[in-house]
Design an enzyme around this catalytic site. Structure first.
Site, PDB file in Angstrom:
ATOM      1  N   LYS A 187       0.838  -1.203   0.000  1.00  0.00           N
ATOM      2  CA  LYS A 187       0.000   0.000   0.000  1.00  0.00           C
ATOM      3  C   LYS A 187       0.870   1.249   0.000  1.00  0.00           C
ATOM      4  CE  LYS A 187      -3.004  -1.156   3.548  1.00  0.00           C
ATOM      5  NZ  LYS A 187      -4.322  -0.986   4.227  1.00  0.00           N
ATOM      6  N   GLY A 204      -8.466   3.709  -2.831  1.00  0.00           N
ATOM      7  CA  GLY A 204      -8.174   2.364  -3.337  1.00  0.00           C
ATOM      8  C   GLY A 204      -7.071   2.335  -4.389  1.00  0.00           C
ATOM      9  N   TYR A 236      -1.921  -9.854   4.011  1.00  0.00           N
ATOM     10  CA  TYR A 236      -3.210  -9.756   3.345  1.00  0.00           C
ATOM     11  C   TYR A 236      -4.213 -10.581   4.138  1.00  0.00           C
ATOM     12  CZ  TYR A 236      -6.812  -9.727  -0.214  1.00  0.00           C
ATOM     13  OH  TYR A 236      -7.998  -9.550  -0.877  1.00  0.00           O
ATOM     14  N   ILE A 237      -5.186  -9.936   4.719  1.00  0.00           N
ATOM     15  CA  ILE A 237      -6.177 -10.634   5.550  1.00  0.00           C
ATOM     16  C   ILE A 237      -7.178 -11.331   4.643  1.00  0.00           C
ATOM     17  CG2 ILE A 237      -7.884 -10.336   7.383  1.00  0.00           C
ATOM     18  CD1 ILE A 237      -5.914  -8.774   8.645  1.00  0.00           C
ATOM     19  N   GLU A 292     -11.132   3.504   9.850  1.00  0.00           N
ATOM     20  CA  GLU A 292     -11.423   2.282   9.099  1.00  0.00           C
ATOM     21  C   GLU A 292     -10.709   1.078   9.696  1.00  0.00           C
ATOM     22  OE1 GLU A 292     -12.361   3.970   4.630  1.00  0.00           O
ATOM     23  OE2 GLU A 292     -10.360   3.172   4.965  1.00  0.00           O
ATOM     24  N   GLU A 315      -6.890   2.830   8.584  1.00  0.00           N
ATOM     25  CA  GLU A 315      -6.516   4.242   8.384  1.00  0.00           C
ATOM     26  C   GLU A 315      -7.618   5.148   8.920  1.00  0.00           C
ATOM     27  OE1 GLU A 315      -6.641   5.995   4.528  1.00  0.00           O
ATOM     28  OE2 GLU A 315      -8.247   4.704   3.808  1.00  0.00           O
ATOM     29  N   ARG A 324     -12.082  13.552   6.971  1.00  0.00           N
ATOM     30  CA  ARG A 324     -13.077  14.372   6.253  1.00  0.00           C
ATOM     31  C   ARG A 324     -14.440  13.717   6.412  1.00  0.00           C
ATOM     32  NH1 ARG A 324     -13.884  10.479   2.235  1.00  0.00           N
ATOM     33  NH2 ARG A 324     -11.986   9.326   1.820  1.00  0.00           N
ATOM     34  N   VAL A 372     -18.209   9.831   1.946  1.00  0.00           N
ATOM     35  CA  VAL A 372     -19.301   9.702   0.978  1.00  0.00           C
ATOM     36  C   VAL A 372     -20.545   9.107   1.664  1.00  0.00           C
ATOM     37  CG1 VAL A 372     -20.040   8.440  -1.081  1.00  0.00           C
ATOM     38  CG2 VAL A 372     -17.790   9.514  -1.039  1.00  0.00           C
ATOM     39  N   ARG A 420     -24.515   3.301  -4.116  1.00  0.00           N
ATOM     40  CA  ARG A 420     -23.905   4.358  -4.938  1.00  0.00           C
ATOM     41  C   ARG A 420     -24.312   4.137  -6.390  1.00  0.00           C
ATOM     42  NH1 ARG A 420     -17.826   5.861  -2.869  1.00  0.00           N
ATOM     43  NH2 ARG A 420     -18.114   5.363  -0.659  1.00  0.00           N
TER      44      ARG A 420
HETATM   45  P1  ADP Z   1     -15.096   7.221   1.171  1.00  0.00           P
HETATM   46  O1  ADP Z   1     -15.587   8.594   1.424  1.00  0.00           O
HETATM   47  O2  ADP Z   1     -15.966   6.189   1.722  1.00  0.00           O
HETATM   48  O3  ADP Z   1     -13.646   6.993   1.446  1.00  0.00           O
HETATM   49  P2  ADP Z   1     -14.338   7.239  -1.471  1.00  0.00           P
HETATM   50  O4  ADP Z   1     -12.991   6.679  -1.196  1.00  0.00           O
HETATM   51  O5  ADP Z   1     -15.025   6.793  -2.715  1.00  0.00           O
HETATM   52  O6  ADP Z   1     -15.330   6.924  -0.328  1.00  0.00           O
HETATM   53  O7  ADP Z   1     -14.341   8.832  -1.386  1.00  0.00           O
HETATM   54  C1  ADP Z   1     -13.321   9.631  -1.828  1.00  0.00           C
HETATM   55  C2  ADP Z   1     -13.495   9.768  -3.303  1.00  0.00           C
HETATM   56  O8  ADP Z   1     -14.616  10.559  -3.580  1.00  0.00           O
HETATM   57  C3  ADP Z   1     -12.398  10.449  -4.004  1.00  0.00           C
HETATM   58  O9  ADP Z   1     -11.309   9.608  -4.234  1.00  0.00           O
HETATM   59  C4  ADP Z   1     -13.065  10.889  -5.290  1.00  0.00           C
HETATM   60  O10 ADP Z   1     -12.923   9.943  -6.331  1.00  0.00           O
HETATM   61  C5  ADP Z   1     -14.530  10.956  -4.914  1.00  0.00           C
HETATM   62  N1  ADP Z   1     -15.072  12.292  -5.075  1.00  0.00           N
HETATM   63  C6  ADP Z   1     -14.444  13.424  -5.392  1.00  0.00           C
HETATM   64  N2  ADP Z   1     -15.253  14.437  -5.473  1.00  0.00           N
HETATM   65  C7  ADP Z   1     -16.460  13.975  -5.223  1.00  0.00           C
HETATM   66  C8  ADP Z   1     -17.748  14.576  -5.158  1.00  0.00           C
HETATM   67  N3  ADP Z   1     -17.944  15.844  -5.360  1.00  0.00           N
HETATM   68  N4  ADP Z   1     -18.786  13.786  -4.857  1.00  0.00           N
HETATM   69  C9  ADP Z   1     -18.585  12.512  -4.621  1.00  0.00           C
HETATM   70  N5  ADP Z   1     -17.402  11.897  -4.670  1.00  0.00           N
HETATM   71  C10 ADP Z   1     -16.358  12.619  -4.963  1.00  0.00           C
HETATM   72  P1  ADP Z   2      -7.360   3.691   0.805  1.00  0.00           P
HETATM   73  O1  ADP Z   2      -6.560   4.744   1.491  1.00  0.00           O
HETATM   74  O2  ADP Z   2      -7.077   3.605  -0.653  1.00  0.00           O
HETATM   75  O3  ADP Z   2      -8.804   3.750   1.170  1.00  0.00           O
HETATM   76  P2  ADP Z   2      -7.141   1.418   2.629  1.00  0.00           P
HETATM   77  O4  ADP Z   2      -5.908   1.166   3.422  1.00  0.00           O
HETATM   78  O5  ADP Z   2      -8.285   2.012   3.358  1.00  0.00           O
HETATM   79  O6  ADP Z   2      -6.754   2.323   1.378  1.00  0.00           O
HETATM   80  O7  ADP Z   2      -7.599   0.071   1.925  1.00  0.00           O
HETATM   81  C1  ADP Z   2      -8.588   0.068   0.904  1.00  0.00           C
HETATM   82  C2  ADP Z   2      -9.244  -1.297   0.802  1.00  0.00           C
HETATM   83  O8  ADP Z   2      -8.257  -2.317   0.518  1.00  0.00           O
HETATM   84  C3  ADP Z   2      -9.916  -1.762   2.078  1.00  0.00           C
HETATM   85  O9  ADP Z   2     -11.235  -1.277   2.164  1.00  0.00           O
HETATM   86  C4  ADP Z   2      -9.862  -3.261   1.927  1.00  0.00           C
HETATM   87  O10 ADP Z   2     -10.882  -3.669   1.048  1.00  0.00           O
HETATM   88  C5  ADP Z   2      -8.529  -3.512   1.228  1.00  0.00           C
HETATM   89  N1  ADP Z   2      -7.408  -3.808   2.158  1.00  0.00           N
HETATM   90  C6  ADP Z   2      -6.577  -2.905   2.720  1.00  0.00           C
HETATM   91  N2  ADP Z   2      -5.653  -3.503   3.520  1.00  0.00           N
HETATM   92  C7  ADP Z   2      -5.907  -4.821   3.482  1.00  0.00           C
HETATM   93  C8  ADP Z   2      -5.316  -5.987   4.112  1.00  0.00           C
HETATM   94  N3  ADP Z   2      -4.259  -5.887   4.918  1.00  0.00           N
HETATM   95  N4  ADP Z   2      -5.849  -7.194   3.848  1.00  0.00           N
HETATM   96  C9  ADP Z   2      -6.905  -7.298   3.008  1.00  0.00           C
HETATM   97  N5  ADP Z   2      -7.501  -6.260   2.403  1.00  0.00           N
HETATM   98  C10 ADP Z   2      -7.031  -5.027   2.618  1.00  0.00           C
HETATM   99 MG    MG Z   3      -9.627   3.571   3.029  1.00  0.00          MG
END
Ligand code: ADP
Ligand code: ADP
Ligand code: MG
Length: 446
Positions: free
Chosen positions: A158, A165, A202-203, A275, A288, A292, A295, A338
């Site tokens: 990561k 993601g 990796y879980i 999370e 993490e 903010r 969504v 969504r």
């Molecule tokens: P979460 O809020 O659950 O982490 P996301 O990772 O999908 O869900 O939310 C962050 C993402 O929202 C950004 O990476 C971007 O792609 C998306 N995003 C950016 N602007 C907007 C917007 N105006 N409305 C909805 N989503 C947006």
């Molecule tokens: P981001 O900052 O892109 O949101 P996250 O660290 O929150 O990254 O991870 C995004 C997604 O990747 C998680 O919602 C989960 O589905 C998967 N993931 C992350 N870490 C692991 C792990 N150690 N084992 C399995 N799945 C994981």
């Molecule tokens: Mg995340």
């Protein structure tokens, strides 16, 4: 309280923030790119300022241009929404240097938690479980091999500065490690301008369970329960629900306590999300903190009765939280789907274009946050999520039935959407039984 707020975002989240401001009697300023001048947020705000051309870098990510719009309109505070600059500590800092209030946690907290390695180290120190992995950033392939063989394959690579993601690579064996390492590193560099990466175990088949937190500037921190976001495609959430079918009262208390402990350890205020991954044995591991509004915040609002966006604004204006943890009472069940402009049959290819007709579902316990209308053009330069359908009912079963009924009524013509795909998931037996983990859609071939 502020008299005017500038919203540094677009789409449904900008509209959501405009609603909250209006309810609080605060004037709003929208910002928009040239191509976005017909957008709903521009029409609904009291004032609107064009901040640049369509490219996000030149407009919604253009800090100088946004700050100039604040100066021009005499806005006192900035709400960053989610996505774009919402987790950018430099933006928060520059806003404050210009005498504006940034509606979010402190610059220090945004910066600290934006470094997923540092965040993980702190969380481990305070005794909350983290996923087994590298102690810090991994700089070389040799180091990567050493760590991976210590913790055992499969592992996940990561990005330290990751989000959305992106920059995530799963590695099943030693042979895959070399190329995955290089790919993850260059993807991280390209997306986040920071190529530092780290490795975790990796879980297997975990659920994604996250806790909503809300803190004020006087060290009061609440948690608003959890959301289960296990229905994901390529690490991106598609359906979220609360409460999680996998979490009982006892686990909820543990998750909530852990989230609040983490928030306190970094002097957190405002809204945020902690999370976690929940494994098959119901052990949870910190992943993490998103600094903010999320969504999927709306489903928490529906079961808690707390307006998260209004709370963010009140907290930023210096108000104390009036609610105590023991006064919170989560009622019923809420689900969000969504809705994206895309073609599921064509590998979820984005489907921008002009919307001909729209019919938005309504009814008791139905909430749709969106920024579309008949004649609106879904632009290819931005996120393709066009609406969030949220439902609320007494039980999970009733909420699913309500979602099915709502999605079946939802009409968007002129472009393709994933509405039928969402309906298919709602009718899946494992989903109906609450039997999902983050690999659910992939196992179905998506
Ligand atoms: P979460 O809020 O659950 O982490 P996301 O990772 O999908 O869900 O939310 C962050 C993402 O929202 C950004 O990476 C971007 O792609 C998306 N995003 C950016 N602007 C907007 C917007 N105006 N409305 C909805 N989503 C947006
Ligand atoms: P981001 O900052 O892109 O949101 P996250 O660290 O929150 O990254 O991870 C995004 C997604 O990747 C998680 O919602 C989960 O589905 C998967 N993931 C992350 N870490 C692991 C792990 N150690 N084992 C399995 N799945 C994981
Ligand atoms: Mg995340």
């Amino acid at each position: 309280m502020f008299s005017k707020i500038l919203i540094a975002n677009r789409g449904e989240i900008a509209v959501r923030v405009i609603h909250a401001c209006r309810e609080l009697g605060i004037a709003t300023v929208a910002v928009y790119s040239k191509e976005d001048r017909e957008s709903l947020h521009v029409q609904l705000a009291d004032e609107a300022v064009c901040i640049g051309p369509k490219e996000p870098k030149e407009s919604y990510l253009n800090i100088k241009s946004i700050l100039a719009a604040c100066e021009l309109t005499k806005a006192e505070a900035i709400h960053p929404g989610c996505g774009f600059l919402a987790e950018n500590s430099k933006f928060a800092k520059m806003s404050e240097l210009c005498g504006l209030k940034f509606i979010g946690p402190s610059v220090k907290a945004i910066k600290f938690l934006g470094d997923k390695i540092k965040a993980k180290q702190l969380v481990k120190q305070i005794g909350v479980p983290v996923v087994l992995g590298s102690e810090g950033a991994i700089k070389t392939k040799k180091e990567a091999k050493k760590v991976a063989s210590e913790i055992g394959f499969p592992v996940i690579i990561k990005a330290k500065a990751g989000g959305g993601g992106k920059g995530i690579r799963i590695v099943n064996n030693k042979e895959e490690l070399d190329s995955a390492f290089s790919l993850a590193q260059s993807e991280a560099g390209a997306y986040f301008g920071d190529d530092e990466i780290y490795i975790e175990k990796y879980i297997k088949n975990p659920r994604h369970v996250e806790v909503q937190i809300l803190g004020d500037e006087f060290l009061n921190v609440l948690h608003l329960g959890e959301r289960d976001c296990s229905v994901q495609r390529r690490n991106q959430k598609l359906i979220e629900e609360t409460p999680s079918p996998a979490v009982d009262e006892n686990l909820r208390r543990k998750l909530g306590t852990a989230a609040v402990k983490i928030a306190r350890a970094c002097g957190y205020y405002g809204a945020g999300t902690v999370e976690f991954l929940l494994d098959e044995k119901k052990n949870f591991y910190f992943m993490e903190v998103n600094t903010r509004v999320q969504v999927e915040h709306g489903i928490t609002e529906l079961v808690s009765g707390i307006d998260i966006v209004k709370s963010q604004i009140r907290i930023a204006s210096g108000e104390k939280l009036k609610t105590k943890q023991k006064d919170l009472n989560f009622k019923g069940h809420s689900i969000e789907c969504r809705i994206n402009a895309e073609i599921p049959e064509k590998n979820f290819l984005p489907s921008p274009g002009v919307i001909r007709d729209v019919y938005i579902p309504t009814g008791n316990g139905v909430r749709v946050d969106h920024a579309i209308y008949s004649g609106y053009s879904v632009l290819p330069y931005y996120d393709n999520m066009i609406a969030k359908v949220m439902v609320y009912d007494a039980t999970r079963k009733e909420a699913i039935a309500k979602m099915e009924s709502s999605l079946a009524e939802f009409i968007v013509s002129g472009i393709n959407t994933n509405i039928d795909f969402q309906l298919k998931i709602l009718r899946n037996k494992d989903f109906l039984n609450g039997n999902v983990d983050i690999g659910f859609l992939e196992r179905l071939g998506y």
